[in-house]
Design an enzyme around this catalytic site. Sequence first.
Site, mmCIF file in Angstrom:
data_model
loop_
_atom_site.group_PDB
_atom_site.id
_atom_site.type_symbol
_atom_site.label_atom_id
_atom_site.label_comp_id
_atom_site.label_asym_id
_atom_site.label_seq_id
_atom_site.Cartn_x
_atom_site.Cartn_y
_atom_site.Cartn_z
ATOM 1 N N HIS A 78 54.440 73.724 -75.390
ATOM 2 C CA HIS A 78 53.756 72.273 -75.790
ATOM 3 C C HIS A 78 54.947 71.764 -76.578
ATOM 4 C CE1 HIS A 78 49.776 74.804 -75.678
ATOM 5 N NE2 HIS A 78 49.582 73.581 -74.839
ATOM 6 N N LEU A 80 48.994 75.627 -80.142
ATOM 7 C CA LEU A 80 50.142 75.386 -79.526
ATOM 8 C C LEU A 80 51.483 76.262 -79.384
ATOM 9 C CD1 LEU A 80 50.122 71.563 -80.948
ATOM 10 C CD2 LEU A 80 49.136 72.412 -78.743
ATOM 11 N N GLN A 127 35.996 73.358 -68.367
ATOM 12 C CA GLN A 127 36.735 73.902 -67.549
ATOM 13 C C GLN A 127 36.800 75.363 -67.553
ATOM 14 O OE1 GLN A 127 40.130 71.896 -69.519
ATOM 15 N NE2 GLN A 127 41.430 73.586 -69.148
ATOM 16 N N GLN A 135 47.309 72.591 -61.600
ATOM 17 C CA GLN A 135 46.607 71.754 -62.237
ATOM 18 C C GLN A 135 47.502 70.536 -62.466
ATOM 19 O OE1 GLN A 135 45.108 72.342 -66.518
ATOM 20 N NE2 GLN A 135 47.207 71.728 -67.198
HETATM 21 O O1 PAF Z 1 46.543 72.475 -69.943
HETATM 22 C C1 PAF Z 1 45.690 72.392 -70.498
HETATM 23 O O2 PAF Z 1 45.990 72.517 -71.721
HETATM 24 C C2 PAF Z 1 44.259 71.891 -70.176
HETATM 25 O O3 PAF Z 1 43.804 72.239 -69.007
HETATM 26 C C3 PAF Z 1 44.408 70.081 -70.324
HETATM 27 C C4 PAF Z 1 45.322 69.476 -69.373
HETATM 28 C C5 PAF Z 1 44.568 69.675 -71.908
HETATM 29 C C6 PAF Z 1 42.837 69.654 -69.920
HETATM 30 O O4 PAF Z 1 41.782 69.972 -70.882
#
Ligand code: PAF
Length: 252
Positions: free
Chosen positions: A35, A31, A59, A151
Amino acid sequence: MQVWHTAGEWMDRRRAIGADSIGLVPTMGALHRGHAALVERCRRENEVAVASIFVNPAQFNDPRDLSRYPRTLEKDLALLEDLAVDDVFVPNAAELYPRGYAFRVEAARETKVMEAVHRPGFLEGVMTVVLKLLNLIRPGRAYFGEKDFQQLKTVREMAEDFFVPTEIVACPTVRGSSGLAESSRNALLSNAARQKAAVLFRALTTAPSPQEARTMIEQQGFAVDYVEEHWGRRFAAAFLDGVRLIDNVPLS
Ligand code: PAF
């Protein structure tokens, strides 16, 4: 602050929550100030503030990228506690993918640009895990940063198309004084590389064309994946010292 590791534990807790508003900040940990801004907004706007920490294997199209992704759980939990988060969901992969990656959300047509082209499977992995988290946590609002604009857009459209009753809240990118966007991957950069990385924001905001932005970024030693314009924004993705950075800005 309570930390939950299994879906079962969390679901018991979820049934006990009587609050009118629950907000979720989904993260992969490591973080940073970006965040923290999402969590602060979530804290302000909801009675119960939940964060999740899960480095989602689905991912990552490059196993090396997955293995070197920074993991700083203790520090992350301390930060979330300072930010007065109520609950943190920290599952392992078997918890979120009990049958492996057996079922997934697929993207079509219009998402096949930029990240969808250069990181095959990335957006599918994100949509799949976010759908799982939204179904499990059942928040009224979920918070995403504009740094990962593609995203954010994909998740928002996916949630609308599947009638998920969660508002997807977009939060502005947090930047350092050089303009460098806050990112978990910045932790993998040397000090010298971090200074060079500021060129991404400079090129996006000052170059007259995407081609000239690409040239500016390449001149700092980056291997550029793309510089493209979509949805009224200019985007770039590029590798420096093997670390992939992305950024985007609105076109004025
Ligand atoms: O942006 C991120 O940290 C990730 O892609 C997420 C949205 C937590 C999904 O794993």
